[in-house]
Every structure is written in C-alpha cells, then in structure tokens.
Design a protein around this motif. Structure first.
Motif, mmCIF file in Angstrom:
data_model
loop_
_atom_site.group_PDB
_atom_site.id
_atom_site.type_symbol
_atom_site.label_atom_id
_atom_site.label_comp_id
_atom_site.label_asym_id
_atom_site.label_seq_id
_atom_site.Cartn_x
_atom_site.Cartn_y
_atom_site.Cartn_z
ATOM 1 N N ILE A 194 12.371 -15.375 3.807
ATOM 2 C CA ILE A 194 13.113 -14.833 5.053
ATOM 3 C C ILE A 194 12.291 -14.006 6.054
ATOM 4 C CG2 ILE A 194 15.167 -13.847 6.090
ATOM 5 C CD1 ILE A 194 16.759 -14.784 3.735
ATOM 6 N N VAL A 195 11.691 -13.250 5.369
ATOM 7 C CA VAL A 195 10.558 -12.264 5.956
ATOM 8 C C VAL A 195 9.577 -12.930 6.575
ATOM 9 C CG1 VAL A 195 8.951 -10.261 5.525
ATOM 10 C CG2 VAL A 195 11.235 -10.365 4.740
ATOM 11 N N ARG A 196 8.942 -14.074 5.755
ATOM 12 C CA ARG A 196 7.777 -14.761 6.138
ATOM 13 C C ARG A 196 8.205 -15.447 7.599
ATOM 14 N NH1 ARG A 196 5.250 -19.372 2.591
ATOM 15 N NH2 ARG A 196 7.507 -20.259 3.129
ATOM 16 N N SER A 197 9.581 -16.050 7.423
ATOM 17 C CA SER A 197 9.831 -16.905 8.544
ATOM 18 C C SER A 197 10.056 -16.080 10.010
ATOM 19 C CB SER A 197 11.158 -17.676 8.241
ATOM 20 O OG SER A 197 11.104 -18.440 7.224
ATOM 21 N N VAL A 202 -0.919 -8.507 7.456
ATOM 22 C CA VAL A 202 -0.811 -7.209 6.659
ATOM 23 C C VAL A 202 0.474 -7.035 6.246
ATOM 24 C CG1 VAL A 202 -1.041 -4.795 6.928
ATOM 25 C CG2 VAL A 202 -2.917 -6.158 7.880
ATOM 26 N N PHE A 203 1.649 -7.078 7.215
ATOM 27 C CA PHE A 203 3.101 -6.997 6.755
ATOM 28 C C PHE A 203 3.206 -7.948 5.465
ATOM 29 C CE2 PHE A 203 3.432 -5.108 10.991
ATOM 30 C CZ PHE A 203 3.549 -3.921 10.722
ATOM 31 N N MET A 204 2.893 -9.213 5.925
ATOM 32 C CA MET A 204 3.175 -10.245 4.753
ATOM 33 C C MET A 204 2.652 -9.816 3.348
ATOM 34 S SD MET A 204 4.949 -13.038 4.878
ATOM 35 C CE MET A 204 5.733 -12.960 3.458
ATOM 36 N N ILE A 205 1.535 -9.445 3.378
ATOM 37 C CA ILE A 205 0.663 -9.010 2.246
ATOM 38 C C ILE A 205 1.244 -7.762 1.486
ATOM 39 C CG2 ILE A 205 -1.333 -7.789 1.144
ATOM 40 C CD1 ILE A 205 -2.982 -9.656 2.968
ATOM 41 N N PHE A 206 1.992 -6.862 2.209
ATOM 42 C CA PHE A 206 2.771 -5.638 1.831
ATOM 43 C C PHE A 206 4.022 -6.266 1.200
ATOM 44 C CE2 PHE A 206 5.864 -2.293 2.560
ATOM 45 C CZ PHE A 206 5.440 -1.487 1.861
ATOM 46 N N ALA A 207 4.697 -7.059 1.897
ATOM 47 C CA ALA A 207 5.974 -7.564 1.362
ATOM 48 C C ALA A 207 5.886 -8.243 0.095
ATOM 49 C CB ALA A 207 6.569 -8.618 2.646
ATOM 50 N N TRP A 208 4.679 -9.262 0.267
ATOM 51 C CA TRP A 208 4.245 -10.080 -1.286
ATOM 52 C C TRP A 208 4.096 -9.014 -2.450
ATOM 53 C CZ3 TRP A 208 5.465 -14.641 -2.709
ATOM 54 C CH2 TRP A 208 5.944 -15.549 -1.866
ATOM 55 N N VAL A 209 3.251 -7.970 -1.919
ATOM 56 C CA VAL A 209 2.961 -6.969 -3.147
ATOM 57 C C VAL A 209 4.441 -6.153 -3.631
ATOM 58 C CG1 VAL A 209 1.979 -4.741 -3.504
ATOM 59 C CG2 VAL A 209 0.622 -6.518 -2.201
ATOM 60 N N VAL A 210 5.009 -5.801 -2.868
ATOM 61 C CA VAL A 210 6.510 -5.339 -3.087
ATOM 62 C C VAL A 210 7.024 -6.059 -3.919
ATOM 63 C CG1 VAL A 210 8.620 -4.217 -2.177
ATOM 64 C CG2 VAL A 210 6.519 -3.430 -1.223
ATOM 65 N N GLY A 211 7.328 -7.358 -3.262
ATOM 66 C CA GLY A 211 8.159 -8.433 -3.856
ATOM 67 C C GLY A 211 7.619 -8.657 -5.418
ATOM 68 N N ILE A 212 6.419 -8.917 -5.782
ATOM 69 C CA ILE A 212 5.808 -9.230 -6.931
ATOM 70 C C ILE A 212 5.981 -8.051 -7.909
ATOM 71 C CG2 ILE A 212 3.557 -9.459 -8.175
ATOM 72 C CD1 ILE A 212 2.380 -10.968 -5.784
ATOM 73 N N PHE A 213 5.702 -6.935 -7.374
ATOM 74 C CA PHE A 213 6.097 -5.556 -8.049
ATOM 75 C C PHE A 213 7.339 -5.584 -8.495
ATOM 76 C CE2 PHE A 213 2.051 -3.018 -6.622
ATOM 77 C CZ PHE A 213 1.333 -3.941 -7.122
ATOM 78 N N SER A 214 8.327 -6.048 -7.520
ATOM 79 C CA SER A 214 9.848 -5.958 -7.934
ATOM 80 C C SER A 214 10.285 -6.801 -9.041
ATOM 81 C CB SER A 214 10.720 -6.281 -6.613
ATOM 82 O OG SER A 214 10.486 -5.099 -5.744
ATOM 83 N N ALA A 257 -2.653 4.804 -11.789
ATOM 84 C CA ALA A 257 -3.704 4.838 -12.477
ATOM 85 C C ALA A 257 -4.648 3.831 -12.093
ATOM 86 C CB ALA A 257 -3.573 4.881 -14.098
ATOM 87 N N ALA A 258 -4.047 2.826 -11.903
ATOM 88 C CA ALA A 258 -4.934 1.528 -11.596
ATOM 89 C C ALA A 258 -5.294 1.300 -10.019
ATOM 90 C CB ALA A 258 -4.184 0.294 -11.932
ATOM 91 N N SER A 259 -5.177 2.301 -9.236
ATOM 92 C CA SER A 259 -5.156 2.490 -7.777
ATOM 93 C C SER A 259 -6.700 1.960 -7.414
ATOM 94 C CB SER A 259 -4.973 3.544 -7.317
ATOM 95 O OG SER A 259 -5.564 4.572 -7.678
ATOM 96 N N ALA A 260 -7.648 2.582 -8.119
ATOM 97 C CA ALA A 260 -9.232 2.184 -7.826
ATOM 98 C C ALA A 260 -9.265 0.440 -7.944
ATOM 99 C CB ALA A 260 -9.942 3.106 -8.651
ATOM 100 N N VAL A 261 -8.679 -0.068 -9.113
ATOM 101 C CA VAL A 261 -8.818 -1.426 -9.307
ATOM 102 C C VAL A 261 -8.089 -2.321 -8.313
ATOM 103 C CG1 VAL A 261 -8.440 -3.320 -10.942
ATOM 104 C CG2 VAL A 261 -9.221 -1.125 -11.587
ATOM 105 N N ILE A 262 -7.053 -1.940 -7.876
ATOM 106 C CA ILE A 262 -6.327 -2.468 -6.579
ATOM 107 C C ILE A 262 -7.179 -2.226 -5.536
ATOM 108 C CG2 ILE A 262 -4.438 -2.060 -5.534
ATOM 109 C CD1 ILE A 262 -2.793 -1.286 -7.731
ATOM 110 N N ILE A 263 -7.608 -1.294 -5.161
ATOM 111 C CA ILE A 263 -8.464 -0.868 -3.770
ATOM 112 C C ILE A 263 -9.680 -1.925 -3.847
ATOM 113 C CG2 ILE A 263 -10.029 0.762 -2.675
ATOM 114 C CD1 ILE A 263 -8.059 2.775 -3.371
ATOM 115 N N LEU A 264 -10.528 -2.039 -5.095
ATOM 116 C CA LEU A 264 -11.528 -2.831 -5.095
ATOM 117 C C LEU A 264 -11.016 -4.353 -4.924
ATOM 118 C CD1 LEU A 264 -14.219 -3.334 -5.812
ATOM 119 C CD2 LEU A 264 -13.794 -3.347 -8.397
ATOM 120 N N ILE A 265 -9.941 -4.683 -5.439
ATOM 121 C CA ILE A 265 -9.430 -6.073 -5.288
ATOM 122 C C ILE A 265 -9.091 -6.241 -3.896
ATOM 123 C CG2 ILE A 265 -7.543 -7.872 -5.877
ATOM 124 C CD1 ILE A 265 -7.280 -6.329 -8.626
ATOM 125 N N PHE A 266 -8.430 -5.501 -3.166
ATOM 126 C CA PHE A 266 -8.094 -5.895 -1.795
ATOM 127 C C PHE A 266 -8.964 -5.134 -0.662
ATOM 128 C CE2 PHE A 266 -4.054 -6.124 -4.141
ATOM 129 C CZ PHE A 266 -3.854 -7.365 -3.608
#
Length: 413
Positions: A119-122, A148-160, A179-188
């Motif tokens: 729904i958010v994507r639509s 950017v908003f879609m990536i943020f929504a997907w990240v929140v959705g996957i984590f949820s 603790a894994a923020s450095a890895v996340i920053i590297l990935i994104f």
C-alpha cells in the motif's frame, strides 16, 4: 460458535470416523470454508473499491485519483478486510491445533506487514507520477526521494517481520542492530551517497530531467531522461543509454548545456587556419579592387583616408610598402568577416560578434569566428555554421589568401 467449530467433527464421529482423522478433517474443512469466505469478501470489496475510485476519478478534475487507480492503491487497500477476517477466525480454524495457530497467525501478521508495504509503495508511486505532472516538479529527481522512502519502509518492514518471527520486541531488535551499524552503512554506502547527491543536485539545481549534459568520463552526451537514487540515465544522441552514478554529478566535472538552451543564442566558435605566406600589405591598386566588395567599401574608404593622412603628415616614404601605416589582406578579410556576421540574418546581433586572430601555429594563423546563432536547435545551428564557413572559405581567394592544409597524394603527383 463452539458448535460450528466442531460441526464437521461431530458429524464425522457420528458416522464412525476415527477421532484423530475427524479432528484433522474438521480443521481442513474449516480452513477451506474460511478461504472461500475470504476470497468472496476480497472479490466483492475489491470490485466495489475499484468501481468507486474509477467513478470518482472520471468525474474529478484532478488526475491524482486516476493515478491511484493506475498504481493499484484501491486494489491493495481492498485486501485489508479479508486479512482482518482471517486474523479474527484463524483461532477457530486451528482450535484443536494451537501450535499451528501460532505459526499461521505469525504468517498472517508477516503478510500484513507486506500488505502495508504494498500500500505504501502504491501511494508513493502515485505521488511520484502526480508530482511529475506538476510544472515546478516535473524536472526534479522525484524518483530519488521516493526510492529513499521506499527503502526506509522496506527496512522497517523487514526488521518488523524478523522481530515478529523471533518474538523479539521491535525496540530491542533495533537496539541490537546498533552494533552492526558499521556493516549496515557499508552495505548501503551507494544508497546513502546517492541520496545525499540527489539532495545536493536538487538544491543546487545542477541537473534536471530533460537537460542536455556532456560527461566525458562516462561517455555521456545527450539528454537526461531519469534521475534515480543511485543512477542518472542519459540518452545519447545516437539513442544509446549511458548510466552515471548519481554521486558522480557532485564528485566529478560535467557540462550542462541548459544555460545555452535558456539563453538567446548558441555559440559559434570555430577558426579558419590561414596560410601565413599569403599574408601581405595592400597596394593602392589592391585596395581599389577590394572596394568592389560592398560589405567593406565604406570601411576601406574611411580607413584609406585615415592612413593616407597619417603617412602624409609624418612624411612617410611610401615607395616601400613596409613604411608607415598600411592595410593587410588578412586585416581587411578579418573586417569583412565582422561585417558579414553583423549582416547575417541568423546571427543574434544583441550578443557578442567577433572575428579574432589567435597565436600562429604550425598549421597557419587561426582566424576565429566568435558569434551566436539565433536558432539554438542543433540541426539548424549546424546548417547556419556550415553556411557561414562555406561562404568565408569561398571568399578567401578574393583577398589573395589560402586555407592551410597538409599536402595530399595529388600534390606530390
């Protein structure tokens, strides 16, 4: 309600079915009934919502509702009610299988998260398409912000979803990811750099969709057709597509031709290379012959009078042309070019017009034309420039001048 839960079970027991078998068949029967009910509810609500939206869109003056239908917003919203029905009655279906109930209930909640993302994507795609129809926003990198908003929504959705499956409170799950923020920053990394670049490109108005840009490093020379979070797509003039990283627009140098497009003319900057041995002083007879060229007749009259008065006042010996002040064929030709450009109908007279001599080279003396054509369209611009140089090359022999060129085979023969 309890009677309905065991209606099939009681009937099967009454006809002598094994108890274990009856329990499973009862569960399957209730599940099948629930699926049929969910399908019917989903079908009815979907048809109603899409019909209402379509009817409203046909009467509305704005195209926002049309875009909502196009991007399937009402279709995705219609799935909410069947999902709520499933969550409400799933406990009745798996009444005798509490372990199954927990697994299925979690699965439905994960699906609820996915449906929310749909729904958010639509809605975001609808906003993107709508913003692109607005004159003030259609050339902005809207795609980047939506992504950017879609990536943020997907990240929140996957984590949820992961927190739900692992039965971990969402806030504790997010905290553990610190603790894994450095890895996340590297990935994104590319996404973050692209987002920052998109903001800078937009704020500084460096590139718009439709701009003609030249980016030699990436072999791009054409119109910008798309600006995304990570890439900028350029359709070159040979119809090929070049993809450029968005952050390259702020880290590297490129040429944007928008200033030329928005100006009153397109620059012509090209030189004729004159053979140096052909340059000479003009005698009185040469000047009289050149006066037949109408564009410089008045100039030669005025100039010849000024030079003669100077030489006579200073008692210059003119038996040798080198003495005193003189006219040269190259200087007169330069003046002819200036006059010719000022009388040319395709040259913008309100912008700079100049014929200038550059430093001599091994290929001759560059005589550069610097002017602006009124017509900025590429095809017409090339025609105007070719027309000017066709004329000037053909005019050179009238001034006893030649264009320098390297010898060919025929010269040696």
């Amino acid at each position: 309600m309890d009677e309905l839960k065991h209606f099939i079970y009681d009937h099967l027991i009454s006809i002598g079915t094994n108890e274990t078998t009856a329990v499973y068949l009862n569960m399957l029967g209730l599940l099948l009934a629930l699926l049929i009910i969910i399908f019917i509810i989903d079908f009815i609500i979907r048809k109603l919502l899409i019909g209402v939206f379509a009817q409203f869109a046909s009467k509305s003056k704005t195209n926002f509702d049309d875009l909502m239908v196009k991007n399937k917003v009402p279709r995705n919203i219609a799935h909410i009610t069947p999902l709520l029905v499933a969550l409400e009655f799933i406990s009745d279906v798996f009444y005798d299988f509490p372990d199954f109930e927990i697994v299925v209930e979690r699965g439905l909640k994960v699906f609820a998260i996915i449906l929310t993302l749909w729904i958010v994507r639509s809605i975001l795609h609808t906003l993107k398409d709508y913003f692109k129809t607005l004159p003030n926003l259609k050339d902005k990198p809207i795609d980047s912000y939506i992504q950017v908003f879609m990536i943020f929504a997907w990240v929140v959705g996957i984590f949820s979803a992961i927190a739900l499956i692992t039965r971990t409170p969402f806030i504790h799950f997010i905290t553990g990811l610190g603790a894994a923020s450095a890895v996340i920053i590297l990935i994104f990394k590319d996404t973050i750099m692209g987002f920052v670049a998109s903001i800078q490109v937009s704020i500084n108005d460096m590139v718009r969709i439709g701009d003609w840009i030249t980016f030699q490093k990436y072999g791009a020379d054409g119109d910008v057709i798309e600006i995304n979070l990570a890439t900028v797509k350029v359709q070159n003039f040979d119809k090929t597509i070049t993809t450029i990283p968005t952050y390259a627009l702020i880290s590297d140098s490129f040429q944007n031709w928008r200033g030329m497009t928005n100006s009153d003319g397109r620059r012509i900057k090209r030189a004729l290379y004159i053979k140096q041995s052909g340059v000479k002083y003009l005698s009185k007879e040469d000047v009289e012959d050149l006066k037949n060229i109408q564009l410089i007749t008045s100039y030669l009259d005025t100039r010849q009078t000024d030079i003669s008065n100077y030489n006579e006042a200073n008692q210059i010996n003119k038996e040798l042309l080198l003495n005193g002040r003189n006219l040269t064929n190259l200087g007169v030709f330069r003046k002819y070019i200036d006059s010719y450009l000022k009388h040319h109908s395709a040259i913008n007279k309100d912008m700079m017009i100049m014929a200038r001599q550059l430093a001599p080279t091994t290929q001759g003396i560059p005589l550069e034309i610097y002017a602006f054509s009124s017509d900025k369209r590429w095809e017409n611009y090339e025609y105007i420039m070719s027309d000017i140089f066709d004329h000037l090359i053909a005019a050179l022999p009238y001034f006893d001048l030649e264009v320098f060129e390297l010898p060919s085979n025929t010269n040696f023969i």
